[in-house]
Design an enzyme around this catalytic site. Sequence first.
Site, PDB file in Angstrom:
ATOM      1  N   SER A 259      -9.361 -65.911  22.854  1.00 48.17           N
ATOM      2  CA  SER A 259      -9.829 -65.370  24.136  1.00 48.17           C
ATOM      3  C   SER A 259      -8.642 -64.800  24.893  1.00 48.17           C
ATOM      4  CB  SER A 259     -10.459 -66.504  24.949  1.00 48.17           C
ATOM      5  OG  SER A 259     -10.607 -66.115  26.298  1.00 48.17           O
TER       6      SER A 259
ATOM      7  N   TYR B 280     -10.799 -75.405  27.986  1.00 47.82           N
ATOM      8  CA  TYR B 280     -11.187 -74.261  27.149  1.00 47.82           C
ATOM      9  C   TYR B 280      -9.988 -73.362  26.824  1.00 47.82           C
ATOM     10  CZ  TYR B 280     -13.259 -69.761  25.946  1.00 47.82           C
ATOM     11  OH  TYR B 280     -13.556 -68.577  25.327  1.00 47.82           O
TER      12      TYR B 280
HETATM   13  N1  LIG Z   1     -18.262 -64.442  26.316  1.00 45.09           N
HETATM   14  C1  LIG Z   1     -16.988 -64.314  26.630  1.00 45.09           C
HETATM   15  O1  LIG Z   1     -16.640 -63.840  27.727  1.00 45.09           O
HETATM   16  C2  LIG Z   1     -15.909 -64.730  25.666  1.00 45.09           C
HETATM   17  C3  LIG Z   1     -14.613 -64.302  25.926  1.00 45.09           C
HETATM   18  C4  LIG Z   1     -13.591 -64.678  25.055  1.00 45.09           C
HETATM   19  C5  LIG Z   1     -13.890 -65.453  23.941  1.00 45.09           C
HETATM   20  N2  LIG Z   1     -15.162 -65.849  23.719  1.00 45.09           N
HETATM   21  C6  LIG Z   1     -15.414 -66.662  22.537  1.00 45.09           C
HETATM   22  O2  LIG Z   1     -16.428 -66.052  21.777  1.00 45.09           O
HETATM   23  C7  LIG Z   1     -17.188 -67.070  21.102  1.00 45.09           C
HETATM   24  C8  LIG Z   1     -18.665 -66.928  21.454  1.00 45.09           C
HETATM   25  O3  LIG Z   1     -18.811 -67.003  22.864  1.00 45.09           O
HETATM   26  P1  LIG Z   1     -20.227 -66.803  23.582  1.00 45.09           P
HETATM   27  O4  LIG Z   1     -19.995 -66.095  24.840  1.00 45.09           O
HETATM   28  O5  LIG Z   1     -21.212 -66.255  22.616  1.00 45.09           O
HETATM   29  O6  LIG Z   1     -20.549 -68.316  23.973  1.00 45.09           O
HETATM   30  P2  LIG Z   1     -21.628 -69.352  23.455  1.00 45.09           P
HETATM   31  O7  LIG Z   1     -21.255 -70.628  24.151  1.00 45.09           O
HETATM   32  O8  LIG Z   1     -22.991 -68.833  23.641  1.00 45.09           O
HETATM   33  O9  LIG Z   1     -21.389 -69.413  21.898  1.00 45.09           O
HETATM   34  C9  LIG Z   1     -20.974 -70.514  21.235  1.00 45.09           C
HETATM   35  C10 LIG Z   1     -21.812 -70.720  19.986  1.00 45.09           C
HETATM   36  O10 LIG Z   1     -21.256 -71.861  19.317  1.00 45.09           O
HETATM   37  C11 LIG Z   1     -22.317 -72.780  19.049  1.00 45.09           C
HETATM   38  N3  LIG Z   1     -21.773 -74.140  19.026  1.00 45.09           N
HETATM   39  C12 LIG Z   1     -21.365 -74.875  20.098  1.00 45.09           C
HETATM   40  N4  LIG Z   1     -20.960 -76.092  19.682  1.00 45.09           N
HETATM   41  C13 LIG Z   1     -21.086 -76.115  18.331  1.00 45.09           C
HETATM   42  C14 LIG Z   1     -20.822 -77.100  17.327  1.00 45.09           C
HETATM   43  N5  LIG Z   1     -20.347 -78.312  17.632  1.00 45.09           N
HETATM   44  N6  LIG Z   1     -21.057 -76.766  16.026  1.00 45.09           N
HETATM   45  C15 LIG Z   1     -21.568 -75.554  15.707  1.00 45.09           C
HETATM   46  N7  LIG Z   1     -21.854 -74.588  16.612  1.00 45.09           N
HETATM   47  C16 LIG Z   1     -21.602 -74.873  17.905  1.00 45.09           C
HETATM   48  C17 LIG Z   1     -23.323 -72.565  20.168  1.00 45.09           C
HETATM   49  O11 LIG Z   1     -24.601 -73.073  19.844  1.00 45.09           O
HETATM   50  C18 LIG Z   1     -23.290 -71.050  20.305  1.00 45.09           C
HETATM   51  O12 LIG Z   1     -24.146 -70.437  19.355  1.00 45.09           O
HETATM   52  C19 LIG Z   1     -16.575 -68.398  21.519  1.00 45.09           C
HETATM   53  O13 LIG Z   1     -15.613 -68.809  20.564  1.00 45.09           O
HETATM   54  C20 LIG Z   1     -15.895 -68.066  22.827  1.00 45.09           C
HETATM   55  O14 LIG Z   1     -14.822 -68.941  23.075  1.00 45.09           O
HETATM   56  C21 LIG Z   1     -16.176 -65.507  24.550  1.00 45.09           C
END
Ligand SMILES: NC(=O)c1ccc[n+]([C@@H]2O[C@H](COP(=O)([O-])OP(=O)(O)OC[C@H]3O[C@@H](n4cnc5c(N)ncnc54)[C@H](O)[C@@H]3O)[C@@H](O)[C@H]2O)c1
Length: 256
Positions: free
Chosen positions: A147, A160
């Site tokens: 991120s 996080y």
């Molecule tokens: N949305 C943003 O702004 C953003 C920015 C930078 C990085 N990210 C990264 O992108 C990725 C996806 O983010 P997002 O926005 O879709 O968030 P999100 O929280 O919706 O996605 C996380 C996914 O991981 C799954 N998950 C959670 N715990 C789990 C476990 N113990 N085992 C298996 N699966 C599990 C959830 O069910 C979900 O499908 C993450 O790694 C997040 O850190 C997101």
Amino acid sequence: MTERKLEGLKVILTGGSKGIGVHYAGALIDAGAQVAILDVADGAELASQLNASQQRDAARAFHVDVSDEAQVKTVVDDVISWIGDVDVLINNAAVFATLGDAKVTDIESALWDKVMAVNVRGPFLMVKHVAPLMIAKGRGKIVNISSGSAYKGLPFMSHYVTSKGAMLGFTRALARELGAHNINVNTLAPGLILSDSISANQEHLDTNRDRVVASRALKRDGFPEDLLGGLIFLCSSESDFMTGQTLLIDGGSVNI
Ligand SMILES: NC(=O)c1ccc[n+]([C@@H]2O[C@H](COP(=O)([O-])OP(=O)(O)OC[C@H]3O[C@@H](n4cnc5c(N)ncnc54)[C@H](O)[C@@H]3O)[C@@H](O)[C@H]2O)c1
């Protein structure tokens, strides 16, 4: 995406049932891959929609908590029973969108440990159980999702942000260790992306959205679609001589 840069590749995508992962799954399949969607959330309906749209056995959902080694070991065996091989591992699952803002002085130790277990131990366990398959055939690609917050810091999300900083070191260590086996390990680091799941977290948007957009060279919100070209690049042969790197896709907020 019309060009099929991942034709025939077998991909494990963690955290593919919700949020950005849904878009990753669709793009990987459009690019010709078969995708095992590993998640604690149910991805069966998504997989059947993707299969119907492609008229092929392109996706299957597997239930797993990536922080649990026994479950990870079993699910990797189940994926192999389905598609026989793994060419690409994408460590996208994380505890993120459900986190509320919290001062570092208020974070419960149990929550800190949970974030580390899913966001750091999870990718480690996935690599531990998938890398042997790649080592055996002398080829593979691993993409860890970090991120932009790991570069910039982000207040009230120290658990996080720390976990996402760990992905940068993990990628570099793995790139050195697995390079001898022709395995590429890179990081994709998105800036704030308005996934469905983060859009449902109004507190996070209130704290961050305007400030983040103002910090960008490109003054707009980021969306899952903005990440897809970078993801496919890191999974495809076009990135064959690139390893240990971070591709930051954040509208020019960090490092320009
Ligand atoms: N949305 C943003 O702004 C953003 C920015 C930078 C990085 N990210 C990264 O992108 C990725 C996806 O983010 P997002 O926005 O879709 O968030 P999100 O929280 O919706 O996605 C996380 C996914 O991981 C799954 N998950 C959670 N715990 C789990 C476990 N113990 N085992 C298996 N699966 C599990 C959830 O069910 C979900 O499908 C993450 O790694 C997040 O850190 C997101």
